[in-house]
Design an enzyme around this catalytic site. Structure first.
Site, PDB file in Angstrom:
ATOM      1  N   GLY A 482       0.827  -0.981  -0.174  1.00  0.00           N
ATOM      2  CA  GLY A 482      -0.246  -0.224   0.020  1.00  0.00           C
ATOM      3  C   GLY A 482       0.752   0.950  -0.009  1.00  0.00           C
ATOM      4  O   GLY A 482       0.137   2.384  -0.010  1.00  0.00           O
ATOM      5  N   THR A 483       2.175   0.618  -0.059  1.00  0.00           N
ATOM      6  CA  THR A 483       2.720   2.233  -0.032  1.00  0.00           C
ATOM      7  C   THR A 483       3.316   2.758  -1.410  1.00  0.00           C
ATOM      8  O   THR A 483       4.662   4.073  -1.448  1.00  0.00           O
ATOM      9  CB  THR A 483       4.058   1.882   1.297  1.00  0.00           C
ATOM     10  OG1 THR A 483       4.860   0.398   0.345  1.00  0.00           O
ATOM     11  CG2 THR A 483       4.145   1.624   2.564  1.00  0.00           C
ATOM     12  N   ALA A 525      11.198  -1.508  -1.785  1.00  0.00           N
ATOM     13  CA  ALA A 525      11.466  -0.430  -3.469  1.00  0.00           C
ATOM     14  C   ALA A 525      13.363  -0.435  -3.690  1.00  0.00           C
ATOM     15  O   ALA A 525      13.647  -0.285  -4.814  1.00  0.00           O
ATOM     16  CB  ALA A 525      11.616   0.963  -2.141  1.00  0.00           C
ATOM     17  N   THR A 666       4.711   9.519  -2.484  1.00  0.00           N
ATOM     18  CA  THR A 666       4.781   8.383  -1.886  1.00  0.00           C
ATOM     19  C   THR A 666       5.281   7.847  -0.659  1.00  0.00           C
ATOM     20  O   THR A 666       5.802   7.378   0.190  1.00  0.00           O
ATOM     21  CB  THR A 666       4.541   7.097  -2.606  1.00  0.00           C
ATOM     22  OG1 THR A 666       5.986   6.814  -3.203  1.00  0.00           O
ATOM     23  CG2 THR A 666       3.634   6.793  -3.495  1.00  0.00           C
ATOM     24  N   GLN A 670       4.542   8.030   3.420  1.00  0.00           N
ATOM     25  CA  GLN A 670       5.593   7.006   4.300  1.00  0.00           C
ATOM     26  C   GLN A 670       6.014   7.124   5.370  1.00  0.00           C
ATOM     27  O   GLN A 670       6.034   6.846   6.379  1.00  0.00           O
ATOM     28  CB  GLN A 670       6.449   5.794   3.400  1.00  0.00           C
ATOM     29  CG  GLN A 670       6.326   4.326   3.328  1.00  0.00           C
ATOM     30  CD  GLN A 670       7.128   3.558   2.596  1.00  0.00           C
ATOM     31  OE1 GLN A 670       7.981   3.860   1.934  1.00  0.00           O
ATOM     32  NE2 GLN A 670       7.015   2.330   2.884  1.00  0.00           N
ATOM     33  N   GLU A 737      10.810   2.038   7.263  1.00  0.00           N
ATOM     34  CA  GLU A 737      10.595   1.210   9.046  1.00  0.00           C
ATOM     35  C   GLU A 737      11.235   2.830   9.215  1.00  0.00           C
ATOM     36  O   GLU A 737      11.597   2.661  10.788  1.00  0.00           O
ATOM     37  CB  GLU A 737      11.545   0.163   9.403  1.00  0.00           C
ATOM     38  CG  GLU A 737      11.654  -0.243   8.441  1.00  0.00           C
ATOM     39  CD  GLU A 737      10.864  -2.253   8.375  1.00  0.00           C
ATOM     40  OE1 GLU A 737      10.712  -2.892   7.816  1.00  0.00           O
ATOM     41  OE2 GLU A 737      10.034  -2.593  10.028  1.00  0.00           O
TER      42      GLU A 737
HETATM   43 MO1  MOS Z   1       8.614  -5.110   8.302  1.00  0.00          MO
HETATM   44  S1  MOS Z   1       7.982  -4.898  10.247  1.00  0.00           S
HETATM   45  O1  MOS Z   1       9.883  -5.758   8.511  1.00  0.00           O
HETATM   46  O2  MOS Z   1       7.452  -5.780   7.653  1.00  0.00           O
END
Ligand code: MOS
Length: 777
Positions: A482-483, A525, A666, A670, A737
């Protein structure tokens, strides 16, 4: 040894990469034509499954009475551990768990043991969802209960030292950290605690299992990794890999919780086989809290020794966490604490206690998110104790090389992140005195923290089929969380092929496509963009050979090294006028299409990636020579109400350096999403287990508070223009992350600045803020 970056510029149209292109799948999503895993309703004979779960957290099943349920309308079958077909392999044995890549060393409904509340005890299959739900209420499963252990806090909990916690060893040692701490002129010690968190994806766990033949299974699955699901299901069901196909075209959030196969998926597949019809199983919202892992509650004790000037000498770190009855898993916090700053000595240990809970699992920046809370609050405390500015203390301990391995960074733009962030935020206006800034009765605080996440090494495959008519199909089996994977890969492929994006179709989310590992660990990505880019290069290399052999081509007898491709036109580098478009060449050669493929490797440059694709195992790659990490800095302002204890985040600035940013629109979304998730963890999110019954008391979106729009200010996000020639062919580090790492610390640091009180227990709810305000500063 500096290398020239091997970016797209040489070979593609300047154009789409780096542009804020809107989601190519946006229209399908908002108009409802995007098909999610629970929407394959046209499958012939589709029936619905509902899981009945245990309210008891520990015990054994004694009797099962299905008489009422079996006679309920529409019931097709009811499965319990008595009649559910047995799995070929269960993850109960450590080696089987590893081979299956299973998240948990236990599979429910294979025997009569109950290990956690919410454990499935029956699966009811009926013609409609409502019939299945009703019949499930009639299933009677008697369990002889035993007293459960709810967490490591429980008086009955037994702490033990695991050999490893999944992704980190139980003990990390660098130098003599104890001696260095003991003799350090400045010593700080603090305890940080972190509540249990859940991913709370909007789309629940969902499986539609369809056996096309008795030995051939297709699973429409809400998962971040179709390949991993395929492997686990094939192993458990005793099928060869090629007989299991897993499809996930769209997913409504994952955040690490859908990185693995969980019990409901396996149960749906077994039930579908037994009834001989496609079965759909969608978890209820409460079941999402017990069937798919969580971020475990944890305590971190961090002791830090420093010089009087503020230079780190030593960190002693211990994490204590709750583990399930069957796994030693805990988040690997020790990595980031040892990596973030120049740190000569370090010792980190873990202790776990088994409790009657589901296994914890990866959740956005596993380890690095809670670990950053401990180290980034501690650095702030160090700054305060020595009268230093929080940025100053971080610059004083800036790691020019990876403190863990001594390797140079492939790139690191953290100083620019601090500088740009401070500028945008107005950090210079910060009164260095805590509790000295007010707006009316509200206490105002500024806080900042470092963000960091590693570039994990891995590889993935891609295929490109270029048609002579100017269209292309691009394929990689990744999941778009969804990213924006659909969008960024379309951009990369269109640029590399010199085609309009509308003439490029990118397909993903299916094990029949070139295999790509889990979209997790911020990998997708960089991995997919690189493998697709390289697959296009493979197309060009093949076409160059065709041209060189074609007497009618302007490039007849030209050498590959002398040819470049610009916007789909092959030409001599030395004389760009000499060349032709791929379409002309292909038509003359009677080719309707041509395929290229590639293995994109993370942690390698373009040349090395090609070398790897050609299997040159002795070649030393860049991953071995460089430490690869993304960095960033968060800045926030909070307003604390001293009467109510409420904390409002009023301003946010995030500056990130994640290598090449393929799509700033995008990417910004994120970073905002991760920031919001981090603010949630900082101020409101927690799942509460009853200490006696070991059941969640707030397993719903009404009771588990996630931030809403009113909780979040306008967030200003920027990216540093960072060129990394080493990470992969596209120079992309990944940003999924890093967005959340340091966020909770930035909020705690801002509260500290506002109030002079340090809060170290997440979430920092009003009761805790009020209690802290009642203490002397
Ligand atoms: Mo991530 S927590 O490695 O989807």
């Amino acid at each position: 040894m500096d290398k020239e970056p091997t970016f797209l510029e040489t070979n593609a149209t300047p154009g789409l990469v780096g542009q804020p292109v809107s989601r190519v799948d946006g229209r399908a999503k908002v108009t409802g034509t995007a098909t999610y895993s629970a929407e394959y309703n046209q499958l012939p004979g589709l029936v619905h499954a509902v899981m009945k779960t245990s309210d008891v957290a520990k015990g054994r099943i004694t009797t099962i009475d299905l008489s009422a349920a079996q006679n309920a309308p529409g019931v097709v079958a009811i499965f319990t551990q008595q009649n559910l077909p047995k799995l070929a392999k269960t993850p109960d044995k450590q080696e089987d768990k590893a081979a299956l890549g299973a998240p948990m060393g236990f599979m429910p409904m294979q025997n009569d043991q109950i290990f956690y509340a919410g454990q499935p005890v029956a699966v009811v299959v009926a013609d409609t969802l409502e019939h299945a739900q009703y019949a499930a209420t009639l299933v009677r499963v008697q369990i002889a209960p035993e007293a459960p252990i709810a967490s490591y806090h429980s008086p009955q909990a037994k702490l033990y030292r695991p050999e490893s916690v999944g992704y980190a060893p139980g003990l990390t040692k660098r130098g003599d950290a104890r001696a260095a701490f003991a003799s350090a002129p400045v010593q700080l010690a603090a305890t940080y605690t972190h509540a249990t968190l859940h991913h709370n994806y909007m789309e629940p766990g969902a499986t539609t299992a369809h056996w096309e033949t008795p030995n051939r299974l297709t699973v429409y699955e809400s998962t971040q990794g179709v390949m991993e699901s395929q492997k686990a299901l094939a192993g458990m069901l005793g099928l060869p890999m090629d007989q299991v196909r897993v499809v996930c075209k769209f997913i409504g959030g994952g955040f690490g919780g859908k990185a693995w196969v969980w019990p409901h998926t396996v149960l749906a597949c077994l039930a579908a086989k037994a009834v001989g019809r496609p079965v759909k199983l969608v978890l209820t919202r409460p079941q999402n809290y017990t069937d798919m892992g969580h971020r475990e509650e944890q305590q971190q004790v961090l002791r830090l020794g420093a010089t009087k000037e503020g230079k780190l000498l030593s960190i002693l770190y211990e994490k204590t966490a709750t583990a399930s009855p069957f796994d030693d898993y805990a988040e690997h916090n020790s990595h980031i604490i040892g990596r973030l700053y120049q740190l000569p000595t370090y010792e980190a240990t873990y202790q776990l206690a088994r409790a009657n809970v589901m296994t914890a699992t990866s959740m956005r920046a596993p380890g690095d998110m809670p670990g950053s809370f401990a180290i980034e609050c501690s650095m702030d405390d160090l700054a305060a104790q020595l009268g230093l500015d929080p940025i100053q203390v971080r610059l004083l301990n800036y790691a020019d090389k990876d403190p863990d391995t001594g390797k140079p960074w492939s790139s690191k733009s953290l100083k620019q992140c601090y500088q740009r962030g401070a500028e945008l935020f107005g950090w210079g206006k910060r009164n260095p005195k805590n509790g000295a800034t007010r707006e009316g009765k509200l206490l105002v605080g500024y806080g900042m923290a470092t963000a960091n996440y590693p570039v994990h090494s891995s590889q993935g495959n891609a295929r490109v089929r270029l048609y002579a008519d100017g269209h292309a199909v691009v394929q990689a089996g990744a999941t778009d969380l969804g990213t924006g994977t659909y969008t960024i890969i379309t951009q990369v492929a269109a640029d590399a092929l010199g085609l309009a994006p509308s003439n490029v179709r990118f397909e993903l989310g299916d094990t029949i496509l070139p295999s790509t590992p889990v979209s997790g660990g911020s990998n997708a990505a960089g991995r997919v963009s690189s493998s697709v880019y390289l697959a296009v290069q493979d197309v060009w290399q093949k076409l160059i050979k065709v041209a060189a052999l074609d007497k009618k081509s302007p490039l007849f007898k030209a050498k590959s090294a002398d040819i470049a491709v610009t916007q789909g036109r092959l030409h001599l580098k030395a004389d760009p006028s000499k060349g032709e478009a791929f379409g002309e060449l292909m038509k003359r050669a009677n080719m309707t299409d041509l395929e290229g493929d590639a293995v994109g490797r993370y942690g390698s440059s373009y040349e090395d990636t090609l070398a790897t694709a050609n299997a040159s195992p002795t070649k030393k790659d860049d991953a071995a020579e460089h430490a690869m990490n993304a960095f960033g800095a968060h800045f926030c302002e909070v307003h604390v109400d001293p009467d109510l204890g409420t904390v409002r985040v009023t301003r946010w600035v995030g500056v990130m350096a994640g290598g090449r940013i393929l799509n700033p629109k995008t990417a910004r979304s994120q970073i905002i999403g991760g920031g919001i998730m981090g603010i949630g963890a900082a101020l409101m999110e927690q799942t509460v287990r009853d200490p006696n019954l070991a059941r969640y008391t707030n397993a719903s979106l009404a009771d588990y508070h996630v931030p809403v729009n009113a909780d979040i200010p306008d967030m200003h996000i920027e990216f540093i223009d960072e060129h990394d020639p080493y990470v992969n062919a596209m120079g992309v580090k990944g940003i999924g992350e890093i967005a959340i790492v340091g966020v909770a610390a930035a909020v705690s640091n801002a509260i500290f600045h506002a109030t002079g009180r340090r809060l170290r227990d997440l979430p920092m709810t009003p009761n805790k803020v009020l209690a802290a305000l009642r203490q002397p500063a």
